[in-house]
Design a protein around this motif. Structure first.
Motif, PDB file in Angstrom:
ATOM      1  N   ASN A   1      -3.145   5.752  -0.833  1.00 62.12           N
ATOM      2  CA  ASN A   1      -3.786   4.465  -0.514  1.00 62.12           C
ATOM      3  C   ASN A   1      -3.803   3.498  -1.685  1.00 62.12           C
ATOM      4  O   ASN A   1      -4.457   2.452  -1.618  1.00 62.12           O
ATOM      5  N   ARG A  32       0.836  -1.207   0.000  1.00 66.60           N
ATOM      6  CA  ARG A  32       0.000   0.000   0.000  1.00 66.60           C
ATOM      7  C   ARG A  32       0.869   1.255   0.000  1.00 66.60           C
ATOM      8  O   ARG A  32       1.765   1.404   0.820  1.00 66.60           O
ATOM      9  N   LYS A  33       0.582   2.153  -0.933  1.00 58.76           N
ATOM     10  CA  LYS A  33       1.305   3.409  -1.049  1.00 58.76           C
ATOM     11  C   LYS A  33       0.718   4.429  -0.082  1.00 58.76           C
ATOM     12  O   LYS A  33      -0.492   4.642  -0.034  1.00 58.76           O
ATOM     13  N   GLN A  34       1.576   5.036   0.697  1.00 52.48           N
ATOM     14  CA  GLN A  34       1.111   6.011   1.670  1.00 52.48           C
ATOM     15  C   GLN A  34       0.492   7.229   0.986  1.00 52.48           C
ATOM     16  O   GLN A  34       0.802   7.557  -0.154  1.00 52.48           O
TER      17      GLN A  34
END
Length: 237
Positions: free
Chosen positions: A180, A175-177
């Motif tokens: 999302n 998951r990319k900060q």
């Protein structure tokens, strides 16, 4: 009223789907149906904004106000969406790829907002649609309908054929900060750019890696996605 042109899904298309994970049906959805779907989308975005205003937020998961929108599973209250999801066109696509039995699994609008205040509509990271499902499941079918003409400038799809993206199996996602996004590929291959006219359908597997770029135009880039499975995919227990 004619809704669509019902295309012949050729053996060559089926082979491409099996070997590369996708094929394209250009311009098969008629303008009247596209306009009805766009009308449904306009109403749904208004409802999202109302909810955001009430709750004092500009983000729900991967939806970001005035940047991009993912609006899911609203066909139960929109006849145009429901009729399209169960249309002869979708039946033929499902039969050619999934077989004699198919279930509507998921549907959603995906929108890249127009460029505003110098900021483009947000991109979407490389992923498999299956990367958003945490438990084991068979592949399912994604039918991505272009509601607008799709170009590199407005952030159209890019797809990565199986042989260039690790094969036809699920890959690990992270998951990319902030955004999302689930990310399933970070390599240098830019994939195949899908520039198609409004009314085209891009058909791909839930194991096909794909992404989309920023929208650098003054108009939104809109699409409608319907997804089908050969057997029911239930929530994880």
């Amino acid at each position: 009223m004619q809704q669509t042109t019902i295309p012949m899904i050729t053996d060559e298309m089926k082979k491409q789907f099996d070997e590369e994970g996708y094929f394209i049906l250009p311009g098969v959805v008629c303008p009247a149906v596209l306009e009805n779907l766009r009308g449904c989308l306009d109403k749904e975005i208004q409802l999202v904004h109302q909810k955001m205003n009430k709750e004092g937020t500009d983000q729900y998961g991967i939806t970001h106000r005035n940047k991009r929108y993912f609006i899911s599973n609203q066909s139960f209250r929109n006849a145009a969406m429901y009729n399209f999801a169960f249309s002869e066109l979708m039946y033929n696509i499902c039969k050619a790829t999934l077989g004699d039995k198919a279930f509507l699994f998921f549907e959603q609008f995906v929108v890249k907002s127009a460029k505003q205040n110098g900021l483009p509509g947000m991109s979407f990271a490389w992923h498999q649609d299956s990367g958003y499902i945490k438990h084991s499941h068979p592949f399912y079918l994604s039918c991505w309908v272009a509601l607008d003409d799709m170009t590199e400038e407005n952030g159209t799809l890019r797809v990565l054929p199986y042989k260039r993206g690790g094969g036809k199996n699920p890959v690990t996602h992270f998951r990319k900060q902030i955004t999302n996004d689930m990310v399933g590929y970070v390599g240098e291959d830019k994939g195949e750019l899908v520039c198609v006219p409004a009314g085209s359908v891009v058909v791909f597997s839930s194991f096909t890696l794909h992404c989309s770029g920023e929208n650098n135009t003054d108009k939104p880039r809109r699409s409608y996605l319907t997804q089908y499975s050969s057997e029911p995919i239930m929530n994880e227990k």
